[in-house]
Scaffold this motif. Structure first.
Motif: not given
Length: 537
Positions: A283-299
Motif C-alpha cells: 500500500e505504501l508503494a501504490d502507484g510506485g515501485t516495490l523492491f523486494l531484496d533477497e526474495v528467495g528467503e520468503l516461505t
C-alpha cells in the motif's frame, strides 16, 4: 605560411563538431588538443552538477580521478574559478590547496602541483563546468597562456553544447522531466549511482535503460555486494513511476511471523502486539515501485499470497476481510540462483516466472576490469571529504593490488576495505598529512583471492630468472606481447586441466563463458584436439 598554434588545435575540433561522436570521445579529443596547445602535466574537464564537480575526462591524472566527485564548497580553487570572469592562475606559492595534489600520473611520492590555471565553461551564460591545467614545474603558465586558454574555453563551450544537444536528440522519445530527474539521480553522489565503464557494466546499463520505461517485473540476480539495490533504484528512476515512492523490503531481515504484516499490513488485534491499524509495503508503494531484496528467503505460503497480489492487484491486511487494490511495479533481487531454488522445491515455479519476466544479471566486480579504480576513486573522495584530508590517492602498487584481487565481497568489500585502509594509513603518520597516499601494504589484501594463482605467477622481480621474465620480441609491440602471454596462460591452464574449460576457468579466476570469449579473441581453437596440436611445437 605558418599556421598559428591555436588555429592548429582548433581546426580538428571544429571538424569534430559536425561529426557524430560519443560524448566521452569528444571530451577526450578536447583535452588532447588542449595539452598540445598548452603543454602541461595534467588536464581535466569537469561538469558542474548541483554543487558538485564531476570529472568527464582527464589526461595525465590517475585513473581513479574519473570516479571522484568534488564538492565545490570544499575546494576553494574550484570556487574561485567558477566565480571568476575569465581564466585564473594559481602560482606555486598559493595558499589554496590543489584538489589534484598527489593525483598526477607517474609521480612517486607526494609532490604537489606547483602551477595551475583554469577557466569556467559557460553554456547559455551559465557555468557549465571547468577546464583545468596543472603542472609540477613552477612558473609554467604565463599571461599569454591565460589569453589562449580564454579562446580555447569558448571552443570548449561549443563542444560541450554540441555534445549536450546530441544527447538530447538521442533521448527525444523519453519524457523530458523524467529524463532530467534520472540524470540528476544517476549523477548525485548522495544517492549513489552505478559507476563503471567496463563492457559488462555498459551492457547492464543498456538493459536498465531498455526495461526501466516498461511495467515488466524485473528479477535482479547477482552475488552479495554487487549493487543490486542500486540497479533497482536506477530502474525506478528511469520509469514513469519515478515521481512516486520506491519502497524497499529486505525479506531476509525479518522473522517469518512479521513478513506478512510488513508486506500486506494488519488491523488492530490481528496478532499479539497489533495495537493499531497499519498499511503494508504494497500500500505504501501504490502507484510506485516495490523492491523486494533477497526474495528467495520468503516461505512457500507467503509466496502464494504474494503471487495473488501480483496477479490481481488486490490484497487483504492481516486480520481483515476488506480488499485493498494497489498498482505496484515489482522489482525483486536475490543472490541465489532462483531456478535452482525452484528445482529444489524451495520456490514456487509460478512465483518464479512471475518475478523473472525480465531477468537482469549484475556482474561481479572481478569481471569488471578497471572499474575497480573508478569505484575506488568514488570511495576515496567520500573518505577524503569525511576525514577532512587535502588529498587521498592510490599509489601504483595499490592500484595493481586492487586490479589483481578477486573481490569475493564485490563492491561492498571494496568500500569497506578502502575505508579501513585510509584509517590504517593515517595511523602510520605521527602528524596528519595534507596528502595521504595508500600503498598495497595499507590495503593488506589476502593472497588467496588473487586473479592468477600465486603458485603459477610470482610477481616479485627478484624471484623471476632472466629467462622467465616476459620480453618483447623484435618488432613486437606491447599489445602483441600481452596477447602472446595471455595465449600461453590460457593454453597452459587448459592443458593442466585436461582441456576442461570450466576447470581451466576456475584456475584462472574466470567463468567458463568469459574464458571461451577470451580464447576466441586470442584466435585459439575451441576443439580439444586442435588445441593440443596448436600447443605442439
Amino acid at each position: 605560411m605558418t599556421t598559428h598554434p591555436l588555429l592548429q588545435a582548433i581546426i580538428p575540433l571544429v571538424a569534430d563538431i559536425a561529426r557524430e561522436l560519443p560524448s566521452a570521445e569528444r571530451y577526450r579529443r578536447l583535452l588532447e588538443a588542449l595539452r598540445v596547445l598548452l603543454p602541461c602535466d595534467a588536464a581535466a574537464l569537469l561538469r558542474l552538477d548541483d554543487g558538485w564537480l564531476l570529472p568527464l575526462a582527464v589526461d595525465g591524472l590517475s585513473s581513479d580521478t574519473l570516479g571522484r566527485r568534488f564538492r565545490v564548497e570544499e575546494h576553494p580553487r574550484f570556487t574561485a574559478l567558477l566565480e571568476a570572469d575569465g581564466p585564473l592562475r594559481f602560482p606555486a606559492d598559493s595558499s589554496l590547496p590543489d584538489p589534484y595534489d598527489g593525483l598526477v600520473e607517474g609521480v612517486k611520492g607526494h609532490l604537489p602541483v606547483h602551477d595551475c590555471v583554469g577557466c569556467v565553461i559557460r553554456v547559455d551564460e551559465k557555468p557549465w563546468g571547468l577546464l583545468t591545467l596543472d603542472d609540477l614545474a613552477p612558473e609554467r603558465f604565463s599571461r599569454v597562456d591565460l589569453k589562449v586558454l580564454q579562446s580555447f574555453g569558448s571552443l570548449a563551450a561549443a563542444t560541450v553544447s554540441v555534445a549536450g544537444h546530441v544527447e538530447q536528440l538521442r533521448s527525444r522519445v523519453r519524457d523530458e522531466s523524467l529524463r532530467a530527474e534520472g540524470y540528476r539521480l544517476a549523477a548525485a553522489p548522495r544517492a549513489r549511482g552505478l559507476i563503471g565503464r567496463s563492457p559488462a557494466m555498459r551492457q547492464l546499463q543498456k538493459e536498465i535503460e531498455l526495461v526501466s520505461g516498461s511495467e515488466l517485473s524485473v528479477l535482479i540476480q547477482g552475488e552479495t555486494g554487487v549493487g543490486k539495490e542500486l540497479v533497482a533504484e536506477a530502474l525506478h528512476a528511469g520509469s514513469s513511476r519515478a515521481a512516486r515512492p520506491l519502497i524497499s523490503l529486505n525479506c531476509a531481515a525479518l522473522p517469518e511471523t512479521l513478513v506478512e504484516s510488513e508486506l500486506f499490513g494488519h488491523v488492530k488485534g490481528a496478532f499479539t502486539g497489533a495495537v493499531g491499524e497499519r498499511p503494508g509495503k504494497f500500500e505504501l508503494a501504490d502507484g510506485g515501485t516495490l523492491f523486494l531484496d533477497e526474495v528467495g528467503e520468503l516461505t512457500l505460503p507467503v509466496q502464494a499470497k504474494l503471487l495473488r497480489v501480483l496477479q490481481s492487484g488486490q490484497l487483504q491486511r492481516l486480520g481483515s476481510d476488506r480488499e485493498h487494490r494497489v498498482d505496484v511495479r515489482l522489482i525483486a533481487a536475490s543472490n541465489r540462483n532462483l531456478a535452482d531454488e525452484v528445482r529444489a522445491g524451495r520456490l514456487r515455479a509460478d512465483f518464479y516466472h512471475r518475478l523473472s519476466v525480465y531477468p537482469l544479471q549484475v556482474p561481479p566486480l572481478r569481471e569488471r576490469g578497471r572499474d575497480v579504480l573508478l569505484l575506488s576513486g568514488f570511495f576515496l573522495e567520500e573518505n577524503r571529504s569525511r576525514l577532512g584530508l587535502g588529498g587521498l590517492r592510490l599509489d601504483a602498487s595499490a592500484q595493481a593490488a586492487l586490479l589483481a584481487y578477486r573481490w569475493p565481497g564485490n563492491v561492498r568489500e571494496l568500500e569497506h576495505l578502502l575505508g579501513r585502509s585510509v584509517l590504517k594509513a593515517l595511523g602510520r603518520h605521527p602528524q596528519r598529512p595534507r596528502i595521504l597516499s595508500l600503498t598495497a601494504g595499507d590495503l593488506d589484501l589476502p593472497d588467496g583471492h588473487l586473479q592468477v594463482a600465486p603458485e603459477r605467477v610470482d610477481p616479485s622481480p627478484a624471484s623471476a630468472s632472466a629467462s622467465t621474465r616476459p620480453r618483447l620480441r623484435d618488432g613486437e609491440g606491447l599489445r602483441d606481447a600481452v596477447a602472446t602471454l595471455e595465449r600461453e596462460l590460457v593454453t597452459t591452464a587448459l592443458a593442466q586441466n585436461d582441456y576442461n574449460w570450466a576447470a581451466a576457468g576456475r584456475a584462472l579466476g574466470m567463468d567458463r563463458g568469459n574464458l571461451a570469449r577470451l580464447a576466441k579473441r586470442l584466435g585459439l581453437p575451441a576443439d580439444k584436439r586442435a588445441l593440443r596440436a596448436w600447443r605442439s611445437p
